[in-house]
Motif scaffolding. Structure first.
Motif, PDB file in Angstrom:
ATOM      1  N   ALA A   1       0.789  -1.230   0.000  1.00 53.29           N
ATOM      2  CA  ALA A   1       0.000   0.000   0.000  1.00 53.29           C
ATOM      3  C   ALA A   1       0.823   1.283   0.000  1.00 53.29           C
ATOM      4  CB  ALA A   1      -0.926   0.004   1.229  1.00 53.29           C
ATOM      5  N   VAL A   2       2.047   1.229   0.482  1.00 48.43           N
ATOM      6  CA  VAL A   2       2.851   2.434   0.673  1.00 48.43           C
ATOM      7  C   VAL A   2       3.970   2.464  -0.358  1.00 48.43           C
ATOM      8  CG1 VAL A   2       4.298   3.715   2.305  1.00 48.43           C
ATOM      9  CG2 VAL A   2       2.306   2.442   3.137  1.00 48.43           C
ATOM     10  N   ALA A   3       4.225   3.628  -0.906  1.00 49.73           N
ATOM     11  CA  ALA A   3       5.282   3.772  -1.905  1.00 49.73           C
ATOM     12  C   ALA A   3       6.612   3.236  -1.365  1.00 49.73           C
ATOM     13  CB  ALA A   3       5.437   5.240  -2.294  1.00 49.73           C
ATOM     14  N   SER A   4       7.331   2.513  -2.197  1.00 48.38           N
ATOM     15  CA  SER A   4       8.556   1.856  -1.749  1.00 48.38           C
ATOM     16  C   SER A   4       9.645   2.847  -1.359  1.00 48.38           C
ATOM     17  CB  SER A   4       9.080   0.913  -2.838  1.00 48.38           C
ATOM     18  OG  SER A   4       9.325   1.617  -4.038  1.00 48.38           O
ATOM     19  N   GLY A   5       9.543   4.087  -1.811  1.00 49.61           N
ATOM     20  CA  GLY A   5      10.506   5.102  -1.403  1.00 49.61           C
ATOM     21  C   GLY A   5      10.418   5.456   0.070  1.00 49.61           C
ATOM     22  N   VAL A   6       9.298   5.125   0.707  1.00 46.48           N
ATOM     23  CA  VAL A   6       9.133   5.354   2.141  1.00 46.48           C
ATOM     24  C   VAL A   6       9.641   4.109   2.860  1.00 46.48           C
ATOM     25  CG1 VAL A   6       7.545   5.945   4.004  1.00 46.48           C
ATOM     26  CG2 VAL A   6       7.119   6.795   1.676  1.00 46.48           C
ATOM     27  N   ALA A   7      10.913   4.122   3.211  1.00 50.78           N
ATOM     28  CA  ALA A   7      11.540   2.953   3.817  1.00 50.78           C
ATOM     29  C   ALA A   7      11.389   2.998   5.340  1.00 50.78           C
ATOM     30  CB  ALA A   7      13.014   2.896   3.439  1.00 50.78           C
ATOM     31  N   HIS A   8      11.811   1.930   6.004  1.00 52.84           N
ATOM     32  CA  HIS A   8      11.827   1.902   7.463  1.00 52.84           C
ATOM     33  C   HIS A   8      13.025   1.081   7.912  1.00 52.84           C
ATOM     34  CE1 HIS A   8       9.557  -1.757   6.342  1.00 52.84           C
ATOM     35  NE2 HIS A   8      10.110  -2.298   7.418  1.00 52.84           N
ATOM     36  N   SER A   9      13.538   1.407   9.092  1.00 49.69           N
ATOM     37  CA  SER A   9      14.734   0.718   9.578  1.00 49.69           C
ATOM     38  C   SER A   9      14.435  -0.335  10.626  1.00 49.69           C
ATOM     39  CB  SER A   9      15.732   1.735  10.150  1.00 49.69           C
ATOM     40  OG  SER A   9      15.137   2.494  11.186  1.00 49.69           O
ATOM     41  N   MET A  10      13.320  -0.229  11.337  1.00 49.89           N
ATOM     42  CA  MET A  10      12.966  -1.204  12.372  1.00 49.89           C
ATOM     43  C   MET A  10      11.891  -2.150  11.841  1.00 49.89           C
ATOM     44  SD  MET A  10      14.799  -0.749  15.062  1.00 49.89           S
ATOM     45  CE  MET A  10      13.879  -1.802  16.175  1.00 49.89           C
ATOM     46  N   PRO A  11      12.070  -3.472  11.977  1.00 50.89           N
ATOM     47  CA  PRO A  11      11.087  -4.434  11.469  1.00 50.89           C
ATOM     48  C   PRO A  11       9.949  -4.671  12.453  1.00 50.89           C
ATOM     49  CG  PRO A  11      12.948  -5.605  12.369  1.00 50.89           C
ATOM     50  CD  PRO A  11      13.257  -4.141  12.536  1.00 50.89           C
ATOM     51  N   VAL A  12       9.246  -3.606  12.827  1.00 53.10           N
ATOM     52  CA  VAL A  12       8.169  -3.703  13.800  1.00 53.10           C
ATOM     53  C   VAL A  12       7.028  -2.783  13.388  1.00 53.10           C
ATOM     54  CG1 VAL A  12       9.739  -4.258  15.708  1.00 53.10           C
ATOM     55  CG2 VAL A  12       9.098  -1.870  15.285  1.00 53.10           C
ATOM     56  N   SER A  13       5.856  -3.033  13.978  1.00 55.45           N
ATOM     57  CA  SER A  13       4.718  -2.120  13.866  1.00 55.45           C
ATOM     58  C   SER A  13       4.356  -1.698  15.284  1.00 55.45           C
ATOM     59  CB  SER A  13       3.533  -2.808  13.187  1.00 55.45           C
ATOM     60  OG  SER A  13       2.430  -1.930  13.110  1.00 55.45           O
ATOM     61  N   VAL A  14       4.440  -0.431  15.568  1.00 52.23           N
ATOM     62  CA  VAL A  14       4.338   0.084  16.938  1.00 52.23           C
ATOM     63  C   VAL A  14       2.884   0.216  17.365  1.00 52.23           C
ATOM     64  CG1 VAL A  14       4.902   2.040  18.431  1.00 52.23           C
ATOM     65  CG2 VAL A  14       6.525   1.301  16.680  1.00 52.23           C
ATOM     66  N   VAL A  15       2.608  -0.143  18.629  1.00 48.86           N
ATOM     67  CA  VAL A  15       1.278   0.064  19.198  1.00 48.86           C
ATOM     68  C   VAL A  15       1.310   0.965  20.425  1.00 48.86           C
ATOM     69  CG1 VAL A  15       0.368  -2.114  18.310  1.00 48.86           C
ATOM     70  CG2 VAL A  15       1.392  -2.053  20.606  1.00 48.86           C
ATOM     71  N   ALA A  16       2.471   1.142  21.046  1.00 49.51           N
ATOM     72  CA  ALA A  16       2.563   1.998  22.230  1.00 49.51           C
ATOM     73  C   ALA A  16       4.016   2.400  22.434  1.00 49.51           C
ATOM     74  CB  ALA A  16       2.042   1.277  23.474  1.00 49.51           C
ATOM     75  N   ALA A  17       4.217   3.536  23.107  1.00 45.77           N
ATOM     76  CA  ALA A  17       5.569   3.996  23.414  1.00 45.77           C
ATOM     77  C   ALA A  17       5.509   4.960  24.580  1.00 45.77           C
ATOM     78  CB  ALA A  17       6.208   4.671  22.199  1.00 45.77           C
ATOM     79  N   GLY A  18       6.584   5.019  25.325  1.00 44.88           N
ATOM     80  CA  GLY A  18       6.667   5.951  26.444  1.00 44.88           C
ATOM     81  C   GLY A  18       7.901   5.694  27.265  1.00 44.88           C
ATOM     82  N   GLY A  19       8.326   6.703  28.032  1.00 39.65           N
ATOM     83  CA  GLY A  19       9.547   6.543  28.808  1.00 39.65           C
ATOM     84  C   GLY A  19      10.712   6.299  27.882  1.00 39.65           C
ATOM     85  N   GLY A  20      11.327   5.109  28.002  1.00 36.64           N
ATOM     86  CA  GLY A  20      12.438   4.760  27.131  1.00 36.64           C
ATOM     87  C   GLY A  20      12.187   3.528  26.300  1.00 36.64           C
ATOM     88  N   VAL A  21      10.891   3.164  26.092  1.00 43.05           N
ATOM     89  CA  VAL A  21      10.577   1.941  25.349  1.00 43.05           C
ATOM     90  C   VAL A  21       9.536   2.187  24.270  1.00 43.05           C
ATOM     91  CG1 VAL A  21      11.154   0.421  27.289  1.00 43.05           C
ATOM     92  CG2 VAL A  21       8.786   1.195  26.981  1.00 43.05           C
ATOM     93  N   VAL A  22       9.561   1.293  23.283  1.00 41.61           N
ATOM     94  CA  VAL A  22       8.562   1.226  22.220  1.00 41.61           C
ATOM     95  C   VAL A  22       8.051  -0.203  22.186  1.00 41.61           C
ATOM     96  CG1 VAL A  22       8.210   1.322  19.719  1.00 41.61           C
ATOM     97  CG2 VAL A  22       9.591   3.078  20.850  1.00 41.61           C
ATOM     98  N   VAL A  23       6.728  -0.386  22.142  1.00 45.08           N
ATOM     99  CA  VAL A  23       6.122  -1.718  22.147  1.00 45.08           C
ATOM    100  C   VAL A  23       5.500  -1.988  20.789  1.00 45.08           C
ATOM    101  CG1 VAL A  23       4.378  -3.204  23.220  1.00 45.08           C
ATOM    102  CG2 VAL A  23       5.691  -1.594  24.621  1.00 45.08           C
ATOM    103  N   ASP A  24       5.735  -3.202  20.253  1.00 47.87           N
ATOM    104  CA  ASP A  24       5.196  -3.522  18.933  1.00 47.87           C
ATOM    105  C   ASP A  24       3.943  -4.385  19.035  1.00 47.87           C
ATOM    106  OD1 ASP A  24       5.956  -6.194  19.294  1.00 47.87           O
ATOM    107  OD2 ASP A  24       7.454  -6.189  17.694  1.00 47.87           O
ATOM    108  N   ALA A  25       3.381  -4.689  17.879  1.00 41.38           N
ATOM    109  CA  ALA A  25       2.101  -5.394  17.821  1.00 41.38           C
ATOM    110  C   ALA A  25       2.173  -6.818  18.360  1.00 41.38           C
ATOM    111  CB  ALA A  25       1.596  -5.424  16.372  1.00 41.38           C
ATOM    112  N   ASP A  26       3.362  -7.354  18.511  1.00 39.68           N
ATOM    113  CA  ASP A  26       3.541  -8.707  19.041  1.00 39.68           C
ATOM    114  C   ASP A  26       3.909  -8.715  20.510  1.00 39.68           C
ATOM    115  OD1 ASP A  26       3.448 -10.550  16.509  1.00 39.68           O
ATOM    116  OD2 ASP A  26       4.658  -8.825  15.940  1.00 39.68           O
ATOM    117  N   GLY A  27       3.963  -7.556  21.128  1.00 38.08           N
ATOM    118  CA  GLY A  27       4.294  -7.485  22.537  1.00 38.08           C
ATOM    119  C   GLY A  27       5.763  -7.357  22.840  1.00 38.08           C
TER     120      GLY A  27
END
Length: 452
Positions: free
Chosen positions: A42-68
């Motif tokens: 769905a997204v143009a390939s020019g929009v790359a990403h460096s982390m292999p995750v999908s984020v659902v929450a973040a705060g403090g010093g952590v980021v949480v992905d869709a798999d926990g």
């Protein structure tokens, strides 16, 4: 459509998140992998990403992905969530403003929060002189408008930028940016009347600040001419170029030359601004007072907002209607900025940036003492980088850098690379991170380096 089933619980963001690194699946996990597969479709390939995750929450010093998986955040969305993701003050201000009104366009129906942000920037940016501000959406927009203002004020066209500089992805800001891949390759032709000169890169050029400034100024005078030059623009600490800290005296000399020749000196503080370097703005560290300062990133804790702030007589050069934009200074972004500025000024975040810098430089320095592949450690506050090199020749080692970063990512540490030669790892942790998480992230880095 969500890929999290109805019985699963998405954790609340902000400081309520448990501050631990926890890897429960390989990265990406199945839910993140499914979302990233949809992204590929769905997204143009020019929009790359460096982390292999999908984020659902973040705060403090952590980021949480869709798999926990809970990842240590050493990137802050590239220096954006400096106050911490979903900061309570910011979240409350955004919710309250969204319930009142979401948009009127400041150029049509003004509102007080835009004025409040402008007043705060006029007060906080370096320089004891009358200032004014205009608000925009992104760092690139701020830079582009700063150039417009400088050209209008001086009646001149030429602009000087520096080797290793990064200023954005629009046509004009690509011209200002030094690095071709991935920012410029195939996207030209670029805006004219932009010239590049060498700056100060002490680790690589071996010059004093005065010597580097003399080299730059000589090239400007001989190849461009002061009478044709509207502005000189530089990041006080170059970000994407490798967190390059100029030698003492370099910026002072360039600023003095600009003053003597009626050239507008623009400090691009998009990445260095808002407590990131252990000062509210990096220009303070070097004792300079820019004519114009561009800001974005950390200003609004994740909401799109940017600004150009500077000498009132320069900022007023543009004719009525010459500056603006439909969304510039959006009320929700302004509410977020005011809350973030409150946190920067009153929650001890400037001092916290200095403390983070001490931890980073101490730990990285110990690694360098036993490993010659760490060629240079540099930066200020919570903006620190390590340059990786061949231990024998000192040549940039991009392959080692990529391998170390990849290994850290696999172990749940968000690491960003940068540098003209692709051989720098940069540390931009949120100022809300605890020392335990910060040290754990550095432990992972040390192990990855040993195994590389």
């Amino acid at each position: 459509m969500t890929l999290i089933d109805e019985t699963s619980t998405i954790p609340a963001g902000g400081p309520t998140l448990e501050q631990v690194r926890r890897i429960v699946t390989e990265l990406p996990g199945p839910r993140s992998a499914a979302i990233l597969a949809r992204k590929a479709d769905a997204v143009a390939s020019g929009v790359a990403h460096s982390m292999p995750v999908s984020v659902v929450a973040a705060g403090g010093g952590v980021v949480v992905d869709a798999d926990g998986n809970s990842l240590i955040d050493l990137g802050s969305g590239i220096a954006v969530t400096s106050v911490g993701n979903a900061h309570p003050k910011v979240a409350a201000a955004v919710a309250a403003q969204a319930a009142q009104f979401t948009h009127t366009c400041f150029m049509v129906s003004p509102y007080e929060s835009y004025v409040d942000v402008a007043e705060a920037l006029n007060r906080l940016t370096p320089g004891d002189f009358a200032k004014k501000t205009a608000l925009f959406n992104s760092g690139a927009e701020a830079v582009e408008n700063a150039i417009k203002i400088a050209r209008k004020h001086t009646g001149r066209q030429a602009v000087v930028a520096f080797d290793h500089g990064y200023h954005g992805r629009t046509n004009l800001t690509m011209a200002l940016t030094a690095k071709a891949m991935p920012y410029k390759a195939g996207f030209g032709p670029f805006a004219p009347e932009v010239y590049r000169v060498p700056g100060s890169y002490p680790y690589r050029d071996g010059l004093t600040g005065a010597e580097a400034a003399e080299r730059a100024i000589t090239l400007i005078e001989k190849q461009i001419g002061a009478d044709s030059l509207a502005a000189v623009i530089i990041e006080p600490i170059q970000g994407e170029g490798g967190f390059i800290v100029p030698a003492d005296g370099f910026l002072d000399a360039v600023v003095a030359w600009c003053r003597d020749n009626g050239v507008v000196f623009i400090a691009d503080e998009v990445q260095t601004g808002f407590a990131r370097t252990g000062a509210m703005f990096a220009s303070e560290i070097f004792g300079i007072e820019p004519d114009l300062v561009t800001t974005a990133k950390g200003i609004a804790a994740g909401l799109p907002l940017a600004g150009v702030t500077g000498r009132a007589e320069i900022m007023d050069a543009a004719h009525a209607g010459g500056l603006g934009g439909t969304y510039g200074g959006n009320p929700i972004a302004c509410a977020a900025a005011l809350a973030a500025i409150d946190a920067f000024e009153n929650d001890g975040l400037i001092e916290r940036a200095r403390q983070i810098g001490e931890v980073l430089t101490t730990r990285l320095g110990a690694m360098r003492d036993s490993d010659a592949r760490l060629g240079d450690i540099r930066g200020h506050g919570a903006m620190i980088a390590v340059e990786f090199v061949d231990a024998e020749t000192g040549a940039p080692d991009a392959a080692l850098t990529a391998a170390v970063a990849k290994a850290c990512v696999a172990e749940g540490v968000i690491i960003l690379t940068c540098g003209t030669f692709g051989n720098v790892i940069r540390f931009l942790p949120p100022l809300s991170i605890g020392d335990d998480l910060l040290n754990e992230g550095l432990d992972v880095l040390a192990t990855a380096l040993e195994r590389a």
